[in-house]
Design a protein around this motif. Structure first.
Motif, PDB file in Angstrom:
ATOM      1  N   SER A   3       0.832  -1.206   0.000  1.00 15.43           N
ATOM      2  CA  SER A   3       0.000   0.000   0.000  1.00 15.43           C
ATOM      3  C   SER A   3       0.867   1.256   0.000  1.00 15.43           C
ATOM      4  CB  SER A   3      -0.930   0.006   1.217  1.00 15.43           C
ATOM      5  OG  SER A   3      -0.182   0.020   2.420  1.00 15.43           O
ATOM      6  N   ILE A   4       2.002   1.211   0.655  1.00 23.21           N
ATOM      7  CA  ILE A   4       2.921   2.350   0.646  1.00 23.21           C
ATOM      8  C   ILE A   4       3.617   2.447  -0.702  1.00 23.21           C
ATOM      9  CG2 ILE A   4       5.025   3.281   1.687  1.00 23.21           C
ATOM     10  CD1 ILE A   4       4.064   1.956   4.315  1.00 23.21           C
ATOM     11  N   LYS A   5       4.044   1.311  -1.215  1.00 25.52           N
ATOM     12  CA  LYS A   5       4.726   1.294  -2.506  1.00 25.52           C
ATOM     13  C   LYS A   5       3.872   1.915  -3.594  1.00 25.52           C
ATOM     14  CE  LYS A   5       6.808  -1.929  -5.812  1.00 25.52           C
ATOM     15  NZ  LYS A   5       7.086  -3.352  -6.113  1.00 25.52           N
ATOM     16  N   ASP A   6       2.577   1.651  -3.569  1.00 24.88           N
ATOM     17  CA  ASP A   6       1.685   2.150  -4.604  1.00 24.88           C
ATOM     18  C   ASP A   6       1.390   3.635  -4.488  1.00 24.88           C
ATOM     19  OD1 ASP A   6       1.594  -0.409  -5.591  1.00 24.88           O
ATOM     20  OD2 ASP A   6      -0.308  -0.928  -4.629  1.00 24.88           O
ATOM     21  N   SER A   7       1.582   4.218  -3.309  1.00 25.72           N
ATOM     22  CA  SER A   7       1.247   5.634  -3.134  1.00 25.72           C
ATOM     23  C   SER A   7       2.455   6.532  -2.900  1.00 25.72           C
ATOM     24  CB  SER A   7       0.267   5.795  -1.965  1.00 25.72           C
ATOM     25  OG  SER A   7       0.848   5.309  -0.760  1.00 25.72           O
ATOM     26  N   ALA A   8       3.650   5.952  -2.747  1.00 22.94           N
ATOM     27  CA  ALA A   8       4.840   6.750  -2.447  1.00 22.94           C
ATOM     28  C   ALA A   8       5.243   7.624  -3.628  1.00 22.94           C
ATOM     29  CB  ALA A   8       5.992   5.830  -2.071  1.00 22.94           C
ATOM     30  N   VAL A   9       5.682   8.844  -3.328  1.00 25.10           N
ATOM     31  CA  VAL A   9       6.163   9.757  -4.368  1.00 25.10           C
ATOM     32  C   VAL A   9       7.656  10.059  -4.184  1.00 25.10           C
ATOM     33  CG1 VAL A   9       3.909  10.810  -4.803  1.00 25.10           C
ATOM     34  CG2 VAL A   9       5.406  11.763  -3.023  1.00 25.10           C
ATOM     35  N   VAL A  10       8.273   9.488  -3.164  1.00 24.84           N
ATOM     36  CA  VAL A  10       9.713   9.632  -2.937  1.00 24.84           C
ATOM     37  C   VAL A  10      10.298   8.262  -2.611  1.00 24.84           C
ATOM     38  CG1 VAL A  10       9.552  12.008  -2.102  1.00 24.84           C
ATOM     39  CG2 VAL A  10       9.387  10.118  -0.471  1.00 24.84           C
ATOM     40  N   ASP A  11      11.616   8.158  -2.722  1.00 24.46           N
ATOM     41  CA  ASP A  11      12.278   6.920  -2.298  1.00 24.46           C
ATOM     42  C   ASP A  11      12.102   6.756  -0.789  1.00 24.46           C
ATOM     43  OD1 ASP A  11      13.156   6.408  -4.851  1.00 24.46           O
ATOM     44  OD2 ASP A  11      15.123   7.330  -4.543  1.00 24.46           O
ATOM     45  N   TYR A  12      12.000   5.544  -0.316  1.00 19.15           N
ATOM     46  CA  TYR A  12      11.789   5.302   1.105  1.00 19.15           C
ATOM     47  C   TYR A  12      12.374   3.943   1.480  1.00 19.15           C
ATOM     48  CZ  TYR A  12       8.124   2.109  -0.381  1.00 19.15           C
ATOM     49  OH  TYR A  12       7.448   1.069  -0.971  1.00 19.15           O
ATOM     50  N   GLY A  13      12.507   3.740   2.765  1.00 14.18           N
ATOM     51  CA  GLY A  13      12.948   2.452   3.282  1.00 14.18           C
ATOM     52  C   GLY A  13      12.489   2.336   4.718  1.00 14.18           C
ATOM     53  N   PHE A  14      12.465   1.145   5.237  1.00 16.63           N
ATOM     54  CA  PHE A  14      11.990   0.898   6.595  1.00 16.63           C
ATOM     55  C   PHE A  14      13.106   0.338   7.474  1.00 16.63           C
ATOM     56  CE2 PHE A  14       8.191   0.540   3.969  1.00 16.63           C
ATOM     57  CZ  PHE A  14       7.311   1.377   4.647  1.00 16.63           C
ATOM     58  N   TYR A  15      13.022   0.675   8.755  1.00 15.56           N
ATOM     59  CA  TYR A  15      13.882   0.066   9.764  1.00 15.56           C
ATOM     60  C   TYR A  15      13.006  -0.698  10.737  1.00 15.56           C
ATOM     61  CZ  TYR A  15      17.924   2.580   8.095  1.00 15.56           C
ATOM     62  OH  TYR A  15      18.956   3.015   7.307  1.00 15.56           O
ATOM     63  N   GLY A  16      13.468  -1.849  11.141  1.00 13.91           N
ATOM     64  CA  GLY A  16      12.754  -2.615  12.149  1.00 13.91           C
ATOM     65  C   GLY A  16      13.180  -2.150  13.529  1.00 13.91           C
ATOM     66  N   GLY A  17      12.270  -2.157  14.464  1.00 18.79           N
ATOM     67  CA  GLY A  17      12.587  -1.760  15.824  1.00 18.79           C
ATOM     68  C   GLY A  17      12.701  -2.962  16.737  1.00 18.79           C
ATOM     69  N   VAL A  18      13.703  -2.949  17.621  1.00 19.97           N
ATOM     70  CA  VAL A  18      13.817  -3.969  18.656  1.00 19.97           C
ATOM     71  C   VAL A  18      13.658  -3.250  19.993  1.00 19.97           C
ATOM     72  CG1 VAL A  18      15.197  -5.799  19.674  1.00 19.97           C
ATOM     73  CG2 VAL A  18      15.389  -5.320  17.218  1.00 19.97           C
ATOM     74  N   SER A  19      12.569  -3.536  20.674  1.00 20.52           N
ATOM     75  CA  SER A  19      12.259  -2.860  21.934  1.00 20.52           C
ATOM     76  C   SER A  19      12.363  -3.826  23.110  1.00 20.52           C
ATOM     77  CB  SER A  19      10.833  -2.289  21.882  1.00 20.52           C
ATOM     78  OG  SER A  19       9.889  -3.351  21.877  1.00 20.52           O
ATOM     79  N   GLY A  20      12.225  -3.265  24.298  1.00 18.24           N
ATOM     80  CA  GLY A  20      12.207  -4.103  25.487  1.00 18.24           C
ATOM     81  C   GLY A  20      11.077  -5.108  25.455  1.00 18.24           C
ATOM     82  N   GLN A  21       9.962  -4.735  24.799  1.00 20.13           N
ATOM     83  CA  GLN A  21       8.820  -5.650  24.721  1.00 20.13           C
ATOM     84  C   GLN A  21       9.059  -6.778  23.722  1.00 20.13           C
ATOM     85  OE1 GLN A  21       8.667  -2.300  24.719  1.00 20.13           O
ATOM     86  NE2 GLN A  21       6.665  -1.542  25.318  1.00 20.13           N
ATOM     87  N   THR A  22       9.833  -6.515  22.677  1.00 19.21           N
ATOM     88  CA  THR A  22      10.014  -7.532  21.632  1.00 19.21           C
ATOM     89  C   THR A  22      11.278  -8.357  21.822  1.00 19.21           C
ATOM     90  OG1 THR A  22      11.135  -5.953  20.160  1.00 19.21           O
ATOM     91  CG2 THR A  22       8.736  -6.178  19.934  1.00 19.21           C
ATOM     92  N   PHE A  23      12.149  -7.928  22.734  1.00 18.22           N
ATOM     93  CA  PHE A  23      13.377  -8.683  22.973  1.00 18.22           C
ATOM     94  C   PHE A  23      13.041  -9.924  23.790  1.00 18.22           C
ATOM     95  CE2 PHE A  23      17.330  -9.928  24.853  1.00 18.22           C
ATOM     96  CZ  PHE A  23      18.275  -9.647  23.881  1.00 18.22           C
ATOM     97  N   SER A  24      13.310 -11.085  23.229  1.00 16.13           N
ATOM     98  CA  SER A  24      12.964 -12.336  23.902  1.00 16.13           C
ATOM     99  C   SER A  24      13.888 -13.437  23.404  1.00 16.13           C
ATOM    100  CB  SER A  24      11.503 -12.713  23.594  1.00 16.13           C
ATOM    101  OG  SER A  24      11.367 -13.039  22.220  1.00 16.13           O
ATOM    102  N   ALA A  25      13.615 -14.629  23.845  1.00 20.35           N
ATOM    103  CA  ALA A  25      14.421 -15.775  23.426  1.00 20.35           C
ATOM    104  C   ALA A  25      14.351 -15.999  21.920  1.00 20.35           C
ATOM    105  CB  ALA A  25      13.958 -17.027  24.173  1.00 20.35           C
ATOM    106  N   SER A  26      13.297 -15.482  21.283  1.00 25.31           N
ATOM    107  CA  SER A  26      13.126 -15.677  19.842  1.00 25.31           C
ATOM    108  C   SER A  26      13.656 -14.498  19.027  1.00 25.31           C
ATOM    109  CB  SER A  26      11.646 -15.905  19.514  1.00 25.31           C
ATOM    110  OG  SER A  26      10.890 -14.739  19.814  1.00 25.31           O
ATOM    111  N   ILE A  27      14.467 -13.633  19.632  1.00 29.07           N
ATOM    112  CA  ILE A  27      14.900 -12.418  18.949  1.00 29.07           C
ATOM    113  C   ILE A  27      15.656 -12.712  17.659  1.00 29.07           C
ATOM    114  CG2 ILE A  27      17.021 -12.187  20.325  1.00 29.07           C
ATOM    115  CD1 ILE A  27      14.791  -9.333  18.968  1.00 29.07           C
ATOM    116  N   GLN A  28      16.482 -13.755  17.651  1.00 32.71           N
ATOM    117  CA  GLN A  28      17.225 -14.074  16.429  1.00 32.71           C
ATOM    118  C   GLN A  28      16.275 -14.472  15.302  1.00 32.71           C
ATOM    119  OE1 GLN A  28      20.700 -16.428  16.977  1.00 32.71           O
ATOM    120  NE2 GLN A  28      21.322 -16.210  14.864  1.00 32.71           N
TER     121      GLN A  28
END
Length: 199
Positions: A3-28
């Motif tokens: 949905s973003i790709k179809d409406s974007a008018v500039v180059d873009y990219g995403f970064y994933g966030g690693v937070s205290g809530q998402t850090f777990s044994a499955s982080i890798q």
């Protein structure tokens, strides 16, 4: 993403966030599943967001090692939580004007965090990138470690005196710092020790 790709008018990219809530044994596994969709991963040494808690330095080191395996950089907001927590309590009692906000997050918050990151990151440091450096001495601390950094336009153009005069329009974390930082940041940008300016 489509949905973003179809409406974007500039180059873009995403970064994933690693937070205290998402850090777990499955982080890798979690980071590996996300890696193909992101340019890198963002972490915080301090966070004002209840929905995105910060990581401690040991956790950041683990994220960095995983990011290196995935050939993605790890970006860090680098201000020391212990320094800021102590100084915030002290300065909130004094007032809520710009100078007290600056005093709660001074240069030492950035330098202490940089030193702790340098100590915690023993390998794969060339994957670590410190974002929005406002304190020029951070560059000296990380020099020769492989850790890269960037600054931002407001740190090159403004200082704490402007913050006191202008007020909340210049409120940012990390805050703008003492006037001498501007010249030193410009020097480090010219000599290539600061990778680029980002906003």
């Amino acid at each position: 993403l489509n949905s973003i790709k179809d409406s974007a008018v500039v180059d873009y990219g995403f970064y994933g966030g690693v937070s205290g809530q998402t850090f777990s044994a499955s982080i890798q596994k979690d980071m590996k599943e996300l890696a193909e969709f992101v340019l890198g991963f963002k972490v915080y040494t301090i966070s004002g967001m209840k929905s995105f808690k910060c990581l401690d330095y040991t956790q950041i080191a683990e994220v960095l090692n995983i990011a290196a395996q995935l050939q993605r950089p790890a970006l860090v907001h680098s201000e020391d939580e212990d320094v800021i927590t102590k100084l915030t309590l002290e300065n909130m009692k004094k007032g809520s004007t710009p100078i007290y906000f600056y005093n709660s997050r001074p240069e030492s918050a950035e330098t202490e965090s940089a030193m702790k990151l340098k100590e915690a990151i023993k390998i794969n440091s060339d994957c670590l990138h410190i974002v929005h450096v406002g304190t020029a001495s951070v560059v000296d601390i990380i020099s020769g470690t492989g850790i890269s950094c960037e600054t931002a336009p407001h740190y090159l153009a403004f200082d704490v005196n402007d913050f006191v005069e202008i007020g909340s329009a210049l409120k940012i974390s990390p805050p703008v710092k003492q006037p001498q930082n501007k010249d030193k940041l410009w020097d480090n940008l010219r000599n290539g020790k600061i990778s680029f300016v980002a906003t």
